[in-house]
Design a protein around this motif. Sequence first.
Motif, PDB file in Angstrom:
ATOM      1  N   TRP A  79       4.499  25.528  -4.613  1.00 40.11           N
ATOM      2  CA  TRP A  79       4.142  25.141  -3.196  1.00 40.11           C
ATOM      3  C   TRP A  79       5.279  25.780  -2.364  1.00 40.11           C
ATOM      4  O   TRP A  79       4.843  26.249  -1.283  1.00 40.11           O
ATOM      5  CB  TRP A  79       4.334  23.394  -3.096  1.00 40.11           C
ATOM      6  N   SER A  80       6.436  25.799  -2.546  1.00 44.17           N
ATOM      7  CA  SER A  80       7.506  26.532  -1.726  1.00 44.17           C
ATOM      8  C   SER A  80       7.160  28.011  -1.576  1.00 44.17           C
ATOM      9  O   SER A  80       7.253  28.571  -0.305  1.00 44.17           O
ATOM     10  CB  SER A  80       8.964  26.430  -2.166  1.00 44.17           C
ATOM     11  N   ILE A  83       3.769  28.289   0.568  1.00 50.89           N
ATOM     12  CA  ILE A  83       4.167  28.005   2.068  1.00 50.89           C
ATOM     13  C   ILE A  83       4.430  29.455   2.704  1.00 50.89           C
ATOM     14  O   ILE A  83       3.800  29.854   3.690  1.00 50.89           O
ATOM     15  CB  ILE A  83       5.142  27.287   2.369  1.00 50.89           C
ATOM     16  N   GLN A  87       2.158  31.749   5.631  1.00 53.68           N
ATOM     17  CA  GLN A  87       2.521  32.079   6.593  1.00 53.68           C
ATOM     18  C   GLN A  87       2.535  33.512   6.872  1.00 53.68           C
ATOM     19  O   GLN A  87       2.118  34.034   8.020  1.00 53.68           O
ATOM     20  CB  GLN A  87       4.347  31.730   6.878  1.00 53.68           C
ATOM     21  N   GLU A  92      -3.581  28.794   6.051  1.00 52.96           N
ATOM     22  CA  GLU A  92      -3.060  27.256   5.490  1.00 52.96           C
ATOM     23  C   GLU A  92      -2.921  27.610   3.994  1.00 52.96           C
ATOM     24  O   GLU A  92      -3.307  28.194   3.428  1.00 52.96           O
ATOM     25  CB  GLU A  92      -3.888  26.149   5.822  1.00 52.96           C
ATOM     26  N   PRO A  93      -1.697  26.950   3.268  1.00 55.49           N
ATOM     27  CA  PRO A  93      -1.740  26.818   1.856  1.00 55.49           C
ATOM     28  C   PRO A  93      -2.343  26.152   1.370  1.00 55.49           C
ATOM     29  O   PRO A  93      -2.765  24.997   1.606  1.00 55.49           O
ATOM     30  CB  PRO A  93      -0.080  26.653   1.752  1.00 55.49           C
ATOM     31  N   VAL A 109      -1.797  20.966   3.436  1.00 57.33           N
ATOM     32  CA  VAL A 109      -1.020  20.518   4.601  1.00 57.33           C
ATOM     33  C   VAL A 109      -1.895  19.675   5.627  1.00 57.33           C
ATOM     34  O   VAL A 109      -1.411  18.788   6.524  1.00 57.33           O
ATOM     35  CB  VAL A 109      -0.428  21.636   5.306  1.00 57.33           C
TER      36      VAL A 109
END
Length: 144
Positions: A79-80, A83, A87, A92-93, A109
């Motif tokens: 997830w990190s 993200i 960006q 959107e992730p 999100v």
Amino acid sequence: MVNSRQKGNRGEQQVISILERLTDETWEQTPGSGSGKIKGDLRVHGKHNLFTVEVKFYKHVGFDSKIYTQKSNNLFKWWSKLIRQAQDMEQEPLLIFRENHGKFFVATVRKPKNTKRYMYIAWLGAYILLFEHWLEKEEIGKAH
């Protein structure tokens, strides 16, 4: 011995099948598996994609009590990284994941509006729910 590339490819093909059945779009694997200018594993070619889509198919996802041990947790790492990639892509992730013999889940999100069957992980800023349930219940074609 299981070849992790083949397993990942198989997982991506399974997700493509679900996406095509429930979205009426033609999905494909991202050229170079997201290692080039286009990030993520899957996309709809020739259209504006709202999401940077990453697919993970692992023996241990970390979607359990181990989520609190962030340094060694797959879900936290995926997830990190996603993200940051989303960006960069101004999207959107969207993380789609599953463990062996399990169902696909989605991390997003977007707070689900049409179902209460989700979990929110505050420090990740992620809503997690069953992937097919999310596709069937939510209006995902619009930016929130």
